[in-house]
Design an enzyme around this catalytic site. Structure first.
Site, PDB file in Angstrom:
ATOM      1  N   SER A  75      35.098  47.442  38.336  1.00 45.92           N
ATOM      2  CA  SER A  75      34.239  46.298  38.639  1.00 45.92           C
ATOM      3  C   SER A  75      33.206  46.767  39.654  1.00 45.92           C
ATOM      4  O   SER A  75      33.541  47.388  40.661  1.00 45.92           O
ATOM      5  CB  SER A  75      35.074  45.168  39.240  1.00 45.92           C
ATOM      6  OG  SER A  75      34.253  44.357  40.064  1.00 45.92           O
ATOM      7  N   HIS A 125      32.994  46.652  34.028  1.00 44.73           N
ATOM      8  CA  HIS A 125      33.320  45.229  34.143  1.00 44.73           C
ATOM      9  C   HIS A 125      32.267  44.606  35.070  1.00 44.73           C
ATOM     10  O   HIS A 125      32.192  44.954  36.250  1.00 44.73           O
ATOM     11  CB  HIS A 125      34.729  45.103  34.719  1.00 44.73           C
ATOM     12  CG  HIS A 125      35.197  43.705  34.951  1.00 44.73           C
ATOM     13  ND1 HIS A 125      35.865  42.961  34.002  1.00 44.73           N
ATOM     14  CD2 HIS A 125      35.117  42.903  36.050  1.00 44.73           C
ATOM     15  CE1 HIS A 125      36.175  41.771  34.496  1.00 44.73           C
ATOM     16  NE2 HIS A 125      35.736  41.700  35.728  1.00 44.73           N
ATOM     17  N   ASP A 146      30.756  41.446  36.917  1.00 43.73           N
ATOM     18  CA  ASP A 146      31.146  40.116  37.386  1.00 43.73           C
ATOM     19  C   ASP A 146      29.922  39.222  37.574  1.00 43.73           C
ATOM     20  O   ASP A 146      29.102  39.447  38.456  1.00 43.73           O
ATOM     21  CB  ASP A 146      31.907  40.239  38.708  1.00 43.73           C
ATOM     22  CG  ASP A 146      33.298  40.809  38.500  1.00 43.73           C
ATOM     23  OD1 ASP A 146      34.057  40.239  37.702  1.00 43.73           O
ATOM     24  OD2 ASP A 146      33.627  41.834  39.135  1.00 43.73           O
ATOM     25  N   MET A 200      28.656  35.484  38.546  1.00 46.43           N
ATOM     26  CA  MET A 200      29.126  34.260  39.225  1.00 46.43           C
ATOM     27  C   MET A 200      27.952  33.313  39.440  1.00 46.43           C
ATOM     28  O   MET A 200      26.829  33.757  39.681  1.00 46.43           O
ATOM     29  CB  MET A 200      29.727  34.624  40.586  1.00 46.43           C
ATOM     30  CG  MET A 200      30.873  35.614  40.505  1.00 46.43           C
ATOM     31  SD  MET A 200      31.645  35.865  42.122  1.00 46.43           S
ATOM     32  CE  MET A 200      32.730  37.250  41.754  1.00 46.43           C
ATOM     33  N   HIS A 242      32.179  39.481  32.841  1.00 48.20           N
ATOM     34  CA  HIS A 242      33.179  38.506  33.267  1.00 48.20           C
ATOM     35  C   HIS A 242      32.428  37.286  33.791  1.00 48.20           C
ATOM     36  O   HIS A 242      31.933  37.291  34.917  1.00 48.20           O
ATOM     37  CB  HIS A 242      34.075  39.147  34.344  1.00 48.20           C
ATOM     38  CG  HIS A 242      35.147  38.224  34.835  1.00 48.20           C
ATOM     39  ND1 HIS A 242      35.905  38.506  35.941  1.00 48.20           N
ATOM     40  CD2 HIS A 242      35.591  37.027  34.369  1.00 48.20           C
ATOM     41  CE1 HIS A 242      36.766  37.515  36.138  1.00 48.20           C
ATOM     42  NE2 HIS A 242      36.588  36.616  35.210  1.00 48.20           N
ATOM     43  N   MET A 256      32.125  34.131  35.370  1.00 49.74           N
ATOM     44  CA  MET A 256      32.754  33.139  36.251  1.00 49.74           C
ATOM     45  C   MET A 256      31.732  32.036  36.489  1.00 49.74           C
ATOM     46  O   MET A 256      31.144  31.918  37.563  1.00 49.74           O
ATOM     47  CB  MET A 256      33.210  33.822  37.545  1.00 49.74           C
ATOM     48  CG  MET A 256      34.447  34.687  37.310  1.00 49.74           C
ATOM     49  SD  MET A 256      34.751  35.850  38.641  1.00 49.74           S
ATOM     50  CE  MET A 256      33.701  37.194  38.131  1.00 49.74           C
ATOM     51  N   MET A 262      43.935  36.888  35.492  1.00 53.16           N
ATOM     52  CA  MET A 262      43.441  37.093  36.866  1.00 53.16           C
ATOM     53  C   MET A 262      44.630  37.249  37.811  1.00 53.16           C
ATOM     54  O   MET A 262      45.578  36.462  37.781  1.00 53.16           O
ATOM     55  CB  MET A 262      42.604  35.897  37.329  1.00 53.16           C
ATOM     56  CG  MET A 262      41.246  35.745  36.662  1.00 53.16           C
ATOM     57  SD  MET A 262      40.165  37.177  36.772  1.00 53.16           S
ATOM     58  CE  MET A 262      39.949  37.352  38.544  1.00 53.16           C
ATOM     59  N   GLY A 275      36.227  35.176  42.494  1.00 49.99           N
ATOM     60  CA  GLY A 275      35.143  34.872  43.443  1.00 49.99           C
ATOM     61  C   GLY A 275      34.790  36.037  44.349  1.00 49.99           C
ATOM     62  O   GLY A 275      33.638  36.196  44.709  1.00 49.99           O
ATOM     63  N   PHE A 276      35.781  36.835  44.698  1.00 47.44           N
ATOM     64  CA  PHE A 276      35.519  37.900  45.672  1.00 47.44           C
ATOM     65  C   PHE A 276      36.328  39.154  45.341  1.00 47.44           C
ATOM     66  O   PHE A 276      37.467  39.046  44.872  1.00 47.44           O
ATOM     67  CB  PHE A 276      35.873  37.423  47.086  1.00 47.44           C
ATOM     68  CG  PHE A 276      35.085  36.221  47.500  1.00 47.44           C
ATOM     69  CD1 PHE A 276      33.826  36.367  48.095  1.00 47.44           C
ATOM     70  CD2 PHE A 276      35.570  34.942  47.262  1.00 47.44           C
ATOM     71  CE1 PHE A 276      33.082  35.242  48.439  1.00 47.44           C
ATOM     72  CE2 PHE A 276      34.830  33.816  47.609  1.00 47.44           C
ATOM     73  CZ  PHE A 276      33.580  33.967  48.205  1.00 47.44           C
ATOM     74  N   GLY A 277      35.743  40.306  45.653  1.00 43.53           N
ATOM     75  CA  GLY A 277      36.488  41.554  45.540  1.00 43.53           C
ATOM     76  C   GLY A 277      37.356  41.744  46.769  1.00 43.53           C
ATOM     77  O   GLY A 277      37.235  41.012  47.761  1.00 43.53           O
ATOM     78  N   ASP A 297      42.776  41.722  36.264  1.00 42.41           N
ATOM     79  CA  ASP A 297      41.625  41.806  37.169  1.00 42.41           C
ATOM     80  C   ASP A 297      41.958  41.177  38.513  1.00 42.41           C
ATOM     81  O   ASP A 297      42.311  39.999  38.581  1.00 42.41           O
ATOM     82  CB  ASP A 297      40.439  41.066  36.505  1.00 42.41           C
ATOM     83  CG  ASP A 297      39.175  41.105  37.344  1.00 42.41           C
ATOM     84  OD1 ASP A 297      39.107  41.896  38.309  1.00 42.41           O
ATOM     85  OD2 ASP A 297      38.240  40.337  37.027  1.00 42.41           O
ATOM     86  N   GLY A 298      41.810  41.969  39.576  1.00 46.63           N
ATOM     87  CA  GLY A 298      41.968  41.459  40.937  1.00 46.63           C
ATOM     88  C   GLY A 298      43.020  42.204  41.724  1.00 46.63           C
ATOM     89  O   GLY A 298      44.211  42.159  41.398  1.00 46.63           O
ATOM     90  N   SER A 304      37.333  47.238  44.437  1.00 49.80           N
ATOM     91  CA  SER A 304      37.224  47.900  45.744  1.00 49.80           C
ATOM     92  C   SER A 304      38.048  49.185  45.830  1.00 49.80           C
ATOM     93  O   SER A 304      37.605  50.153  46.455  1.00 49.80           O
ATOM     94  CB  SER A 304      37.611  46.923  46.859  1.00 49.80           C
ATOM     95  OG  SER A 304      38.775  46.228  46.523  1.00 49.80           O
TER      96      SER A 304
HETATM   97  C1  DX5 Z   1      36.974  38.777  41.343  1.00 47.73           C
HETATM   98  C2  DX5 Z   1      36.368  39.618  40.254  1.00 47.73           C
HETATM   99  C3  DX5 Z   1      36.988  40.959  40.157  1.00 47.73           C
HETATM  100  C4  DX5 Z   1      36.883  41.769  41.419  1.00 47.73           C
HETATM  101  C5  DX5 Z   1      37.800  42.929  41.390  1.00 47.73           C
HETATM  102  O1  DX5 Z   1      36.534  37.481  41.214  1.00 47.73           O
HETATM  103  O2  DX5 Z   1      36.492  39.004  39.013  1.00 47.73           O
HETATM  104  O3  DX5 Z   1      36.471  41.673  39.051  1.00 47.73           O
HETATM  105  O4  DX5 Z   1      35.601  42.228  41.638  1.00 47.73           O
HETATM  106  O5  DX5 Z   1      37.724  43.564  42.619  1.00 47.73           O
HETATM  107  P1  DX5 Z   1      39.022  44.037  43.383  1.00 47.73           P
HETATM  108  O6  DX5 Z   1      39.625  45.117  42.516  1.00 47.73           O
HETATM  109  O7  DX5 Z   1      38.509  44.541  44.665  1.00 47.73           O
HETATM  110  O8  DX5 Z   1      39.927  42.863  43.504  1.00 47.73           O
HETATM  111 ZN    ZN Z   2      36.122  40.304  37.264  1.00 46.01          ZN
END
Ligand code: DX5
Ligand code: ZN
Length: 245
Positions: free
Chosen positions: A15, A40, A42, A44, A74, A76, A147, A152-154, A182-183, A205
């Site tokens: 991601s 991937h 993301d 949002m 992805h 969102m 998920m 929403g956040f990495g 994912d996540g 990350s």
């Molecule tokens: C979260 C995203 C993920 C995220 C994954 O909302 O959909 O794709 O970026 O990042 P990590 O691996 O840091 O959780």
């Molecule tokens: Zn994602």
């Protein structure tokens, strides 16, 4: 890869959410050179999740720099039907949307539109959503996304209790090929994902921060492939037992 394989195998899709987004093409190339199978991306909208990222204009530019590689968007976003045309036009291969973002009546229609736009269909659920709701769509989609953080956040913590959903899906739908997770997936939590039977692995990350992306991607894929091989053996065993009765 430039399309989804027809056999079950480990695929690693970094991601780019935590990458230096001002140098997205370079960051993406770095991950692909390190052995990533797909990207991937993301997307949002600030409504479905409390954050904003990139959209189709950025993906379109990225596609010009990175031809051929499989792009998984992805989505969102609320109203996932709204962006199908634009995202397809940006050169995306897989449109992954959330079951929670729309009404059950709309889902079939959205799946049809994604296919008409020549993209693969990914259908995702958030952690609090019951995995059963996917059942009626399993035969019409290409990828299920589980998920393991609230989207929403990495950089959030991996929710191990989501593995039960993956185990259930693998057991209940042997015809389902691709289960994406994912996540919070890192070099530790990948073990749980592999054992549960996930094959498409999103990692943000952990891979961005890694000083040995090459090695880590290879190791993730190996763990998944090994686990899938062992599971196949299990499935064959129980079939044999069934036949002998
Ligand atoms: C979260 C995203 C993920 C995220 C994954 O909302 O959909 O794709 O970026 O990042 P990590 O691996 O840091 O959780
Ligand atoms: Zn994602």
């Amino acid at each position: 890869m430039d399309s989804l394989p027809k056999q079950l195998k480990g695929l690693i899709g970094p991601s780019i959410l935590n990458a230096d987004l001002s140098a997205l093409a370079d960051e993406s190339r770095r991950l692909l050179n390190a052995g990533a199978d797909y990207l991937h991306l993301d997307v949002m909208d600030g409504h479905f999740v409390p954050n904003l990222t990139i959209g189709h204009p950025v993906i379109k530019c990225l596609r010009k720099n990175i031809p051929k590689v499989y792009f998984d968007a992805h989505m969102m976003v609320d109203k996932p039907e709204q962006w199908i045309e634009e995202i397809a036009g940006a050169g995306v291969n897989q449109y992954t949307f959330h079951i929670e973002a729309t009404t059950p009546e709309n889902i079939r229609d959205i799946i049809r539109k994604i296919k008409e736009a020549d993209m693969k269909v990914g259908l995702g659920i958030k952690p609090k959503t019951n995995v059963n709701v996917l059942s009626e769509f399993i035969n019409d989609i290409d990828v299920v996304l589980i998920m393991t953080v609230e989207p929403g956040f990495g950089g959030q913590k991996f929710m191990g209790d989501m593995m039960e959903k993956i185990r259930w899906l693998r057991k209940t739908y042997p015809q389902l090929l691709h289960i994406e997770v994912d996540g919070g997936v890192n070099m530790k939590t990948i073990q749980d994902c592999a054992q549960a039977g996930a094959n498409m692995i999103v990692s943000g990350s952990a891979l961005m921060d890694s000083k040995q992306q090459n090695k880590d991607i290879e190791q993730m894929r190996q763990l998944v492939d090994e686990s899938l091989k062992n599971r196949k053996f299990d499935i064959q065993l129980s079939n044999d037992q069934h036949c002998s009765h």
